[in-house]
Design an enzyme around this catalytic site. Structure first.
Site, PDB file in Angstrom:
ATOM      1  N   GLU A 151     -46.793  64.748  22.000  1.00 35.26           N
ATOM      2  CA  GLU A 151     -46.817  63.426  22.626  1.00 35.26           C
ATOM      3  C   GLU A 151     -47.605  63.455  23.936  1.00 35.26           C
ATOM      4  OE1 GLU A 151     -43.101  60.913  20.966  1.00 35.26           O
ATOM      5  OE2 GLU A 151     -42.607  62.215  22.646  1.00 35.26           O
TER       6      GLU A 151
ATOM      7  N   GLU B  19     -42.044  62.152  13.805  1.00 38.28           N
ATOM      8  CA  GLU B  19     -40.748  62.114  14.489  1.00 38.28           C
ATOM      9  C   GLU B  19     -40.116  60.774  14.158  1.00 38.28           C
ATOM     10  OE1 GLU B  19     -39.971  62.978  18.556  1.00 38.28           O
ATOM     11  OE2 GLU B  19     -41.241  64.765  18.572  1.00 38.28           O
TER      12      GLU B  19
END
Length: 607
Positions: free
Chosen positions: A162, A238
């Site tokens: 991320e 995710e």
């Protein structure tokens, strides 16, 4: 056991396994949060839910507590974990970071990284990249031979984590990508970011396959991902189906039907998925992270995450609901429900009493080595990166006296001549407290590192007592500092076994260590299987704040602040007779009783 050599690639619309379309149905399972003797059980249950892949982060700081160490024993045996995945016919996704977040201490970055001035984390700064290169070199012999094109289970490796939410240093991402290739990784490389325009663009490169992280509004978010990547398979790597808990908050849960509906929408789009978390496990020891978005908030010991498998590995209602959804899109053997869903059983929980206690002050010499300095050092400056540090100096006051400190990271118990005066807590922004009138003698501050921030800009900040410290405005100098080494609790256990301290305590007045001994009866496993020891749940509801060990294994922290009221005890750390519980109680317990709950109690949910 390895699988036959195969080829995994990214096609125009699908992932390709030996040139055939392949949908990844993955579940997150962090090997470092689960006892290694329980890895196989969790992996089998993932397969029984219909998954075909296991995903894991790699926690750099767990493997490298010092720059010259790379540990791969016990819960850190990544090679054994990946081999276990392969043995059960599953594939693997590996996410080595180097930054992982994961609600893990320091986001997985070693605290020693920050001791060299100028080190620029998550960037192309040379000192940081040199450390990452050493880390990847240690990973290479574990990961390289276990890729699918070498007969192993690994089909994807992630670059960073991320990153678009943190920075936009494309040179850094390119360095990481090239480094990943140099250590012999040949499988496809991916990035993951939240489906927000700037994050997707800043967090990836053309040579990395973009994936997304989200838990709802599936079609909208997949559409956004597709806008930034016109070809290739869609993947939510995710898929958030729960959340983590923090001390002083509530236990987070999500609505099972909502989770199942979102999964159905995702799979109906033909997308691949990695369920975060399939099984969360536990932040054993001092491994939990923390958040600080204006207020410092440490994360609890349990990482249950309201996952399909609970903290002890038991299937939940979410497990069966998600399994039913997966069965619409992939083969799931209906007969497996009988083996995956345990029959209700009665477990006779043990009980015991603390029979010996010893004050912290009496065992200090066995817990570390003192150092001296005029000014206050941080615990990091002492090379101590977790747990507790004791700061000591002398004071001599006349009349009223106020102790004032610049900052505490993260919690300080203050003592004058070993008598408790009060607490300075970071989350309360405490900076000062009143000392006893005419205070003279020895001033002690027992500082607890409650977990390093794992997200955004406060990653890497030093811990301990942040100076200066004054009494009535006058600087305190001449400090003696003791990092408490609690990796091995045996020195304290030995004192308690030999009768040091008080025998048969009716209460524990902290800071003190206490010892209890208990037996555990094996449980009938059914179907003619051999009886085995059960998992246990240590009941901490009547205790104050502290840390617990069973047979030398650190279960983690407990705290009356909640929400969690039990500590998970994995069956593999137990024995039938003579189990030894050691507790480091910082405040007080009003009863010598030790009890175990019939199941975990993670606290109240949101009203």
């Amino acid at each position: 056991m390895s699988t036959p050599v195969r080829r995994f690639a990214i096609g125009e619309e699908d992932f390709l396994l030996d040139d055939e379309p392949f949908r990844i149905l993955s579940g997150a399972l962090h090997y470092f949060r689960v006892h290694p003797d329980q890895w196989a059980d969790r992996i089998v249950k993932a397969k029984q839910m219909g998954l075909n892949t296991i995903e894991t982060y790699v926690a750099w700081n767990a493997h490298s507590p010092r720059p010259d160490r790379f540990d791969t024993d016990g819960r850190l045996d990544l090679g054994r974990f990946l081999d276990t995945v392969a043995e059960h016919g599953m594939y693997a996704i590996v996410r080595p970071g180097p930054y992982i977040c994961a609600e893990w201490d320091n986001g997985g970055l070693p605290a020693w990284l920050f001791q060299k001035p100028g080190t620029g984390i998550r960037s192309s700064e040379p000192t940081y990249l040199a450390a990452v290169e050493d880390y990847y070199a240690n990973l290479a012999p574990i990961l390289e031979p276990r890729q699918i094109d070498r007969g192993g289970p690994i089909i994807l490796v992630q670059v960073e984590n991320e990153y678009g939410a943190y920075g936009k240093d494309k040179a850094y991402l390119r360095e990481l990508t090239e480094l990943t290739r140099r250590i012999g990784i040949t499988v496809p490389l991916i990035s993951v970011d939240q489906p927000i325009d700037d994050m997707i663009e800043n967090g990836s490169l053309p040579e990395l396959h973009k994936t997304a992280s989200f838990g709802s509004r599936v079609n909208e978010r997949l559409d956004r991902l597709r806008q930034h990547q016109p070809t290739g398979p869609l993947m939510c790597s995710e898929f958030w189906i729960g959340w983590f808990d923090s001390w002083g908050g509530h236990h987070h849960t999500t609505v099972v039907e909502d989770t199942a509906r979102s999964l159905d929408e995702l799979l109906a789009r033909g997308a691949s998925v990695n369920i975060y978390m399939f099984h969360g496990g536990t932040n054993f020891g001092f491994t939990n992270g923390a958040n600080d978005k204006g207020t410092y908030v440490p994360i609890v010991t349990s990482y249950d995450y309201d996952a399909p498998l609970d903290e002890a590995g038991n299937p939940t209602a979410k497990y069966w609901a998600m399994r039913d959804v997966i069965a619409k899109y992939a083969h799931v053997d209906s007969a497996r429900r009988r083996t995956a869903e345990p029959s209700p059983r009665h477990i006779e929980t043990p009980a015991a009493r603390f029979h010996a206690t010893v004050p912290l002050w009496q065992v200090l010499d066995g817990l570390g080595e003192w150092s001296s300095s005029e000014e206050i050092p941080t615990s990091d400056a002492l090379g101590h990166y977790t747990g507790f540090t004791l700061y000591r100096t002398g004071i001599e006051c006349s009349g009223e006296a106020i102790l004032q400190v610049q900052e505490v990271r993260d919690r300080a118990q203050v003592f004058v001549d070993q008598r408790s005066v009060g607490v300075l807590a970071r989350d309360h922004r405490d900076r000062a407290l009143v000392l006893p009138e005419d205070a003279r003698g020895m001033l002690d501050l027992l500082i607890e590192d409650l977990g390093r921030v794992d997200y955004e800009k406060r990653i890497g900040e030093p811990k301990g007592l942040i100076g200066p410290a004054t009494v009535n405005g006058e600087p305190l100098t001449g400090w003696h500092t003791l990092p408490l080494i609690l990796d091995d609790i045996e020195p304290v256990a030995q004192v308690l076994r030999e009768g040091g301290g008080s025998a048969n305590p009716d209460l524990i007045a902290g800071p003190a260590f206490a010892r209890a001994v208990f037996d555990v009866n094996p449980v009938d496993a059914g179907d003619g299987a051999e009886a085995k020891l059960p998992d246990l749940y240590l009941d901490t509801a009547g205790w104050g704040k502290g840390v617990a060990w069973i047979n030398g294994f650190c279960l983690g922290r407990y705290w009356s602040r909640g929400p969690q009221r039990t500590l998970y005890v994995p069956a593999p750390v137990l024995r039938e007779a003579g189990n030894e519980l050691i507790v480091f109680e910082l405040h007080a317990t009003g009863s010598p009783k030790v009890t175990f709950a019939p199941t975990h109690d993670l606290g109240h949910t949101e009203f």
